[in-house]
Scaffold this motif. Structure first.
Motif, PDB file in Angstrom:
ATOM      1  N   GLU A 257       0.836  -1.199   0.000  1.00  0.00           N
ATOM      2  CA  GLU A 257       0.000   0.000   0.000  1.00  0.00           C
ATOM      3  C   GLU A 257       0.873   1.253   0.000  1.00  0.00           C
ATOM      4  N   ILE A 258       0.391   2.280  -0.673  1.00  0.00           N
ATOM      5  CA  ILE A 258       1.108   3.557  -0.777  1.00  0.00           C
ATOM      6  C   ILE A 258       0.148   4.684  -0.393  1.00  0.00           C
ATOM      7  N   ILE A 284      -7.189  -1.529  -5.589  1.00  0.00           N
ATOM      8  CA  ILE A 284      -8.265  -0.762  -4.955  1.00  0.00           C
ATOM      9  C   ILE A 284      -7.693   0.535  -4.382  1.00  0.00           C
ATOM     10  N   ILE A 285      -8.536   1.540  -4.237  1.00  0.00           N
ATOM     11  CA  ILE A 285      -8.145   2.825  -3.647  1.00  0.00           C
ATOM     12  C   ILE A 285      -8.993   3.051  -2.408  1.00  0.00           C
ATOM     13  N   ILE A 286      -8.336   3.270  -1.276  1.00  0.00           N
ATOM     14  CA  ILE A 286      -9.044   3.562  -0.028  1.00  0.00           C
ATOM     15  C   ILE A 286      -9.063   5.081   0.135  1.00  0.00           C
ATOM     16  N   ASN A 291     -14.096   2.548  -0.265  1.00  0.00           N
ATOM     17  CA  ASN A 291     -13.216   1.743  -1.105  1.00  0.00           C
ATOM     18  C   ASN A 291     -13.593   2.016  -2.554  1.00  0.00           C
ATOM     19  N   VAL A 292     -12.678   2.665  -3.274  1.00  0.00           N
ATOM     20  CA  VAL A 292     -12.949   3.076  -4.648  1.00  0.00           C
ATOM     21  C   VAL A 292     -12.366   2.045  -5.604  1.00  0.00           C
ATOM     22  N   ASP A 304      -5.266   9.506  -0.354  1.00  0.00           N
ATOM     23  CA  ASP A 304      -5.652   8.170  -0.817  1.00  0.00           C
ATOM     24  C   ASP A 304      -4.610   7.134  -0.395  1.00  0.00           C
ATOM     25  N   ILE A 305      -5.090   5.945  -0.135  1.00  0.00           N
ATOM     26  CA  ILE A 305      -4.210   4.788   0.077  1.00  0.00           C
ATOM     27  C   ILE A 305      -4.503   3.812  -1.057  1.00  0.00           C
ATOM     28  N   ILE A 306      -3.492   3.499  -1.851  1.00  0.00           N
ATOM     29  CA  ILE A 306      -3.696   2.595  -2.988  1.00  0.00           C
ATOM     30  C   ILE A 306      -3.073   1.241  -2.685  1.00  0.00           C
ATOM     31  N   ILE A 307      -3.791   0.180  -3.012  1.00  0.00           N
ATOM     32  CA  ILE A 307      -3.321  -1.200  -2.838  1.00  0.00           C
ATOM     33  C   ILE A 307      -2.812  -1.678  -4.194  1.00  0.00           C
ATOM     34  N   ILE A 308      -1.520  -2.000  -4.247  1.00  0.00           N
ATOM     35  CA  ILE A 308      -0.903  -2.349  -5.527  1.00  0.00           C
ATOM     36  C   ILE A 308      -0.081  -3.610  -5.393  1.00  0.00           C
TER      37      ILE A 308
END
Length: 321
Positions: A257-258, A284-286, A291-292, A304-308
């Motif tokens: 996550e970033i 996904i984008i938190i 949850n976007v 934003d917190i992005i799950i990559i």
């Protein structure tokens, strides 16, 4: 010491060299025993029969030692039972019975070749269904999952076999009373016809019988193919399940996550741009409490917190440095 002996005799792990060596030696001893037993059946090799007999007794001696050690360590195989009950459980287990039946003929039942051939089954000591052998696990899962379909198809084959045998007896008995003596006499013919083997030792000679044979042969091609198709489809399904499971596991292992902040330089960029620049997968984008779903046109915002897929991003960054 007993526990270590038990561990060595069990299916080996990659980091257990003695156990792996025992597995290899056991396979070699089993094959050596079988080869020696087969060579004794060749009259042209009669001068080597004594040497083959010696080899057979030596390998059987190895089996005896192994059998004794398995009895000695039975309580580790069945830890929930007391030692005497664990020994009894092993003696009457499939492995215990097979081990005993492969030893006894060498000393008491030398003519029982069938029991001696059970030594081949001992190889399955090394290939029990467990997590270390995925290929055997797949076979087990397929047969278990498709059990009802396989049983049904085999039942259909048996019914067709009995019906064709009875029908062939009805039309061929008068013409060949010595061949089709009774309804059961046609079983051999029906098996060879349905399985499309056609040995030719038993065959109809009447016109009606030959017509029935043609119909039976055509039915056999279709009916016998049913269990084969079921098992093949089961293997495909199991392979796809395992493949998807592996892919999901890999993604989970490499998730990262970033946080998008002013210093990251990612605010205002889209998911598609991030994919192009770093070759990553955004899952996904938190955003706040939402949850976007990450589509290529979604724009990152500060906070934003992005799950990559973090593994690819690290590789890309390292490559840039």
């Amino acid at each position: 010491m007993r526990k270590r002996i038990f561990e060595i005799m069990q299916i080996s792990k990659k980091d257990d060299a003695p156990s792996m060596a025992f597995d290899i030696v056991l396979v070699m001893v089993i094959f050596t025993n079988i080869i020696a037993m087969f060579l004794q059946t060749f009259s042209s090799l009669s001068e080597y029969h004594y040497a083959c007999k010696v080899v057979e007794y030596v390998t059987v001696g190895f089996f005896c030692v192994e059998y004794f050690l398995r009895i000695l360590t039975a309580d580790f195989l069945y830890p929930e039972k007391s030692k005497p009950l664990a020994v009894v459980r092993f003696l009457f287990s499939f492995d215990g019975i097979v081990d005993l039946l492969t030893i006894i003929p060498a000393f008491f039942l030398t003519g029982f070749v069938v029991f001696r051939l059970l030594r081949v089954v001992r190889i399955f000591h090394l290939f029990r269904i467990n997590n270390q052998y995925d290929s055997f696990n797949v076979i087990k899962n397929v047969l278990t999952t498709k059990k009802n379909q396989i049983i049904s198809s085999v039942f259909i084959i048996l019914i067709l076999m009995l019906a064709s045998s009875l029908g062939m007896y009805s039309v061929e008995h008068e013409a060949q009373p010595e061949v089709f003596e009774n309804a059961f006499s046609g079983i051999w013919w029906s098996v060879s016809a349905l399985l499309t083997v056609g040995y030719g030792d038993t065959y109809p000679i009447t016109v009606i019988g030959q017509l029935m044979a043609i119909i039976t042969a055509f039915l056999g091609v279709g009916v016998v193919a049913i269990p084969t198709g079921i098992i093949s489809a089961g293997f495909v399904e199991q392979y796809q399940k395992d493949q998807h499971a592996d892919e999901k596991q890999i993604d989970i292992d490499k998730l990262g996550e970033i946080m998008i902040d002013p210093g990251s330089g990612l605010a205002g960029k889209t998911v598609g741009e991030l994919k192009m620049e770093y070759d990553v997968s955004v899952y996904i984008i938190i955003r706040s409490e939402l949850n976007v779903l990450a589509t290529d046109n979604t724009t990152f915002e500060n906070g934003d917190i992005i799950i990559i897929n973090s593994d690819r991003l690290v590789k890309k960054k390292n490559k840039g440095k």
